[in-house]
Design an enzyme around this catalytic site. Structure first.
Site, PDB file in Angstrom:
ATOM      1  N   SER A  34      33.030  41.233  47.742  1.00 17.64           N
ATOM      2  CA  SER A  34      32.898  40.515  49.004  1.00 17.64           C
ATOM      3  C   SER A  34      31.425  40.182  49.216  1.00 17.64           C
ATOM      4  O   SER A  34      30.552  41.021  48.983  1.00 17.64           O
ATOM      5  CB  SER A  34      33.413  41.395  50.155  1.00 17.64           C
ATOM      6  N   SER A 106      39.998  40.088  43.841  1.00 18.25           N
ATOM      7  CA  SER A 106      40.868  40.483  42.716  1.00 18.25           C
ATOM      8  C   SER A 106      40.247  41.640  41.935  1.00 18.25           C
ATOM      9  O   SER A 106      39.812  41.465  40.794  1.00 18.25           O
ATOM     10  CB  SER A 106      41.199  39.297  41.814  1.00 18.25           C
TER      11      SER A 106
END
EC number: 2.7.1.25
Length: 197
Positions: A34, A106
Site C-alpha cells: 500500500s 495481491s
C-alpha cells in the site's frame, strides 16, 4: 459448478480483436505494498496507452472493492477470493482485445500464480512496484499505516499481514528511486522492446 453450464463460443475471436486494435491484449499486474505507487503508475501508464490509441483499462483495488468485491473482507480467504475474481475479470479483458492494468497489493505469490495460470503464456506480466515499507509508511496518503500501527486495522499488509515479493517478475519499477513519470517511461520502453505495444 453445475453440469448444466456449457461454454458458448464467441463470434469474434481474441485474435480478430487484437488485429483490429493493432496491439496485443494482456494483463499488467501491478503488485506492491500500500502506498508503493501501484495505482499512480498504472493510471499514468493507462493515459500513455490511451494517447497511443491502445485500448486499456485500469482495475484498481480500492475501486473494485466498492462494487464487485464489496462483500469481501481483508482476511486471507477474502484476499484470495478478491484476486481470483479480478483474475477472471482480467481474462475477459484479454479476450476483448484490451490491455488490462490491475493495481492490487495481491500479497500472496500463490494467488498471483493462479491468475497467471488462467491465461496463455505471455498474457500475464507481473509488475513489481518496489518500495520499502518504511517509505510507504512515510507516504501514507490514506492514513492506513498509522491506523495499522494503532491496531485500528487488522491484517494490514506489511505491518500485521505478510507481503510476498515476486521472485521473478517481468518488470520491476522502483518508486523509491524513480518518479511516476520515469516509471511510465521505463515501462513503455520495456513493453515496446518486447513487442507488446
Amino acid at each position: 459448478m453445475s453440469s448444466n453450464i456449457v461454454w458458448h463460443e464467441a463470434s469474434i475471436t481474441k485474435e480478430e480483436r487484437r488485429s483490429k486494435n493493432k496491439h496485443q491484449s494482456f494483463i499488467l499486474w501491478f503488485t506492491g505494498l500500500s502506498a508503493s505507487g501501484k495505482s499512480s503508475v498504472a493510471n499514468a501508464f493507462a493515459r500513455r496507452l490511451f494517447e497511443r490509441s491502445n485500448q486499456a483499462f485500469v482495475l484498481d483495488g480500492d475501486n473494485v472493492r466498492h462494487g464487485l468485491n464489496s462483500d469481501l473482507g481483508f482476511d486471507e480467504a477474502g484476499r484470495k477470493e478478491n484476486i481470483r475474481r479480478i483474475g477472471e475479470v482480467s481474462k475477459l479483458f484479454i479476450e476483448s482485445g484490451q490491455i488490462v492494468l490491475t493495481a492490487f497489493i495481491s500479497p500472496y505469490r500463490e494467488d498471483r500464480q493462479v491468475v497467471r495460470a488462467l491465461v496463455e503464456d505471455g498474457e500475464f506480466l507481473e509488475v513489481y512496484v518496489k518500495c520499502s515499507v518504511e517509505t510507504c509508511e512515510k507516504r501514507d496518503p490514506k492514513g492506513l499505516y498509522k491506523k495499522a500501527r494503532n491496531a485500528e486495522i487488522a491484517n494490514f499488509t506489511g505491518i500485521s499481514a505478510p507481503y510476498e515479493e515476486p521472485i521473478n517478475p517481468e518488470v520491476i519499477l522502483d518508486t523509491e528511486q524513480h518518479s511516476i513519470e520515469e516509471c511510465v517511461e521505463q515501462l513503455t520502453n520495456i513493453l515496446t522492446a518486447k513487442g507488446y505495444i
